[in-house]
Write an enzyme that holds these catalytic residues in place. Sequence first.
Site, PDB file in Angstrom:
ATOM      1  N   ASP A  67      39.495   9.842 102.957  1.00 31.88           N
ATOM      2  CA  ASP A  67      39.486  10.641 101.864  1.00 31.88           C
ATOM      3  C   ASP A  67      37.949  10.539 101.358  1.00 31.88           C
ATOM      4  O   ASP A  67      37.525   9.536 100.797  1.00 31.88           O
ATOM      5  CB  ASP A  67      40.194  10.221 100.702  1.00 31.88           C
ATOM      6  CG  ASP A  67      40.225  11.105  99.163  1.00 31.88           C
ATOM      7  OD1 ASP A  67      39.119  11.879  99.354  1.00 31.88           O
ATOM      8  OD2 ASP A  67      40.837  10.872  98.179  1.00 31.88           O
ATOM      9  N   VAL A  68      37.161  11.488 101.422  1.00 34.13           N
ATOM     10  CA  VAL A  68      35.549  11.287 101.237  1.00 34.13           C
ATOM     11  C   VAL A  68      35.240  10.752  99.807  1.00 34.13           C
ATOM     12  O   VAL A  68      34.231  10.588  99.534  1.00 34.13           O
ATOM     13  CB  VAL A  68      34.887  12.567 101.786  1.00 34.13           C
ATOM     14  CG1 VAL A  68      35.163  12.716 103.215  1.00 34.13           C
ATOM     15  CG2 VAL A  68      35.381  13.792 100.917  1.00 34.13           C
ATOM     16  N   ASN A  94      30.393  17.401 106.168  1.00 32.04           N
ATOM     17  CA  ASN A  94      30.790  18.822 106.435  1.00 32.04           C
ATOM     18  C   ASN A  94      31.981  19.038 105.362  1.00 32.04           C
ATOM     19  O   ASN A  94      32.268  20.185 105.039  1.00 32.04           O
ATOM     20  CB  ASN A  94      31.116  19.082 107.618  1.00 32.04           C
ATOM     21  CG  ASN A  94      31.844  20.310 107.881  1.00 32.04           C
ATOM     22  OD1 ASN A  94      31.257  21.313 107.906  1.00 32.04           O
ATOM     23  ND2 ASN A  94      33.085  20.397 108.296  1.00 32.04           N
ATOM     24  N   SER A 147      24.060  25.567 101.843  1.00 34.80           N
ATOM     25  CA  SER A 147      24.388  27.104 101.775  1.00 34.80           C
ATOM     26  C   SER A 147      23.397  27.837 101.049  1.00 34.80           C
ATOM     27  O   SER A 147      22.797  27.251 100.126  1.00 34.80           O
ATOM     28  CB  SER A 147      25.773  27.270 101.172  1.00 34.80           C
ATOM     29  OG  SER A 147      26.123  28.621 100.798  1.00 34.80           O
ATOM     30  N   TYR A 160      30.955  25.980  93.770  1.00 33.13           N
ATOM     31  CA  TYR A 160      30.452  25.559  95.148  1.00 33.13           C
ATOM     32  C   TYR A 160      29.129  25.889  95.093  1.00 33.13           C
ATOM     33  O   TYR A 160      28.280  24.974  95.729  1.00 33.13           O
ATOM     34  CB  TYR A 160      31.125  27.206  96.003  1.00 33.13           C
ATOM     35  CG  TYR A 160      30.739  26.829  97.480  1.00 33.13           C
ATOM     36  CD1 TYR A 160      31.392  26.217  98.392  1.00 33.13           C
ATOM     37  CD2 TYR A 160      29.583  27.734  97.796  1.00 33.13           C
ATOM     38  CE1 TYR A 160      30.989  26.160  99.632  1.00 33.13           C
ATOM     39  CE2 TYR A 160      29.321  27.918  98.972  1.00 33.13           C
ATOM     40  CZ  TYR A 160      29.916  26.954 100.155  1.00 33.13           C
ATOM     41  OH  TYR A 160      29.295  27.097 101.578  1.00 33.13           O
ATOM     42  N   LYS A 164      26.232  22.916  96.062  1.00 40.02           N
ATOM     43  CA  LYS A 164      25.538  22.855  97.348  1.00 40.02           C
ATOM     44  C   LYS A 164      23.866  22.816  96.887  1.00 40.02           C
ATOM     45  O   LYS A 164      23.280  22.281  97.794  1.00 40.02           O
ATOM     46  CB  LYS A 164      25.501  24.309  98.189  1.00 40.02           C
ATOM     47  CG  LYS A 164      27.001  24.407  98.788  1.00 40.02           C
ATOM     48  CD  LYS A 164      27.263  23.412  99.869  1.00 40.02           C
ATOM     49  CE  LYS A 164      28.476  23.525 100.631  1.00 40.02           C
ATOM     50  NZ  LYS A 164      28.616  22.574 101.713  1.00 40.02           N
ATOM     51  N   VAL A 193      29.144  32.472 108.273  1.00 44.42           N
ATOM     52  CA  VAL A 193      29.767  32.504 109.612  1.00 44.42           C
ATOM     53  C   VAL A 193      31.145  33.513 109.633  1.00 44.42           C
ATOM     54  O   VAL A 193      32.077  33.231 108.530  1.00 44.42           O
ATOM     55  CB  VAL A 193      30.176  31.130 110.032  1.00 44.42           C
ATOM     56  CG1 VAL A 193      30.753  31.138 111.510  1.00 44.42           C
ATOM     57  CG2 VAL A 193      28.605  30.061 109.851  1.00 44.42           C
TER      58      VAL A 193
END
Length: 306
Positions: A67-68, A94, A147, A160, A164, A193
Amino acid sequence: MDTRQISLVGTVAVITGGARGLGLIYGRRLAAAGAKVAIMARSGAQLDLAVAAIRAEGGTALGVLADVTDAGSIRRAFNQVEEALGPLSLLINNAGNAGPIGRAWEVDGGEWWQTIEVHLRGSFLCLQEALARMAPRKHGRIISMASNAGAFRWPTASAYSVAKSALIKLTENVAVEARSTGVSLFAFHPGLVHRVGMGSDFIARGAPAGSAQAALAAWMADEAESGRTVDPEPGAERIVALASGQFDFLTGRYITVHDDLNALLAQAKALKRSDALMLRISPFDHASQGDGDRFAVRQELKTTSA
């Protein structure tokens, strides 16, 4: 760019959130270049599939549950990696999620903060653990997935976007701190992407008509239909190139899939003396604005390009 001649033999890489999507694509490409790859994720089933896919292609891979956002979990995971594969030399931050979609005063605050936790706290804890191992060895590279949402803005995806942006600045700050260690850090934007990643996941899960989620999904679909999305492979190629060490002069900078790394290499001396490819406030030229209220100025974060 063609990276088929780049060898990463001797590289031990950790990829967080690497059991699927872009993380898995990058892991497969790194393994194909000769790196030993440790995939870190929370799902054992997905880890098993990812490791099997890399090994089936002749690569060396290890699956690690972690778990990061938990420092103890990260430390144990990195210990496991080094015991099995050798000294860590590459970290790909990532792991992340899209976060709540909607106007800031209408989304769930807990979900908003959890997105910051995953992207920023998770990346910081992994970066911290990696640097504690790399710095004494005077060798290593850390690539954090950034991003355009962090370099510019994404209304209704503020968690988000803010996360980033913070990762881009974290990269710049720590790169300066790490100058004497031989460790290089990069913030990398893989582009919007199609087929994999956050965009495709978001479109696939659907959203109520008329909602902020539906509007964002429609925008992403339009970007794809208009040819403004990219395949994942060019991003994977640039990950390999950054991992090779030949672009370490770009440490601390925000690199995108659209950048020509060889063209940047040709301008290395000028780049190292500049703030190019870093977030900065755009200055306001008062002299050219007449006698208006000079304090009523809208300043936005931007990236400068070489």
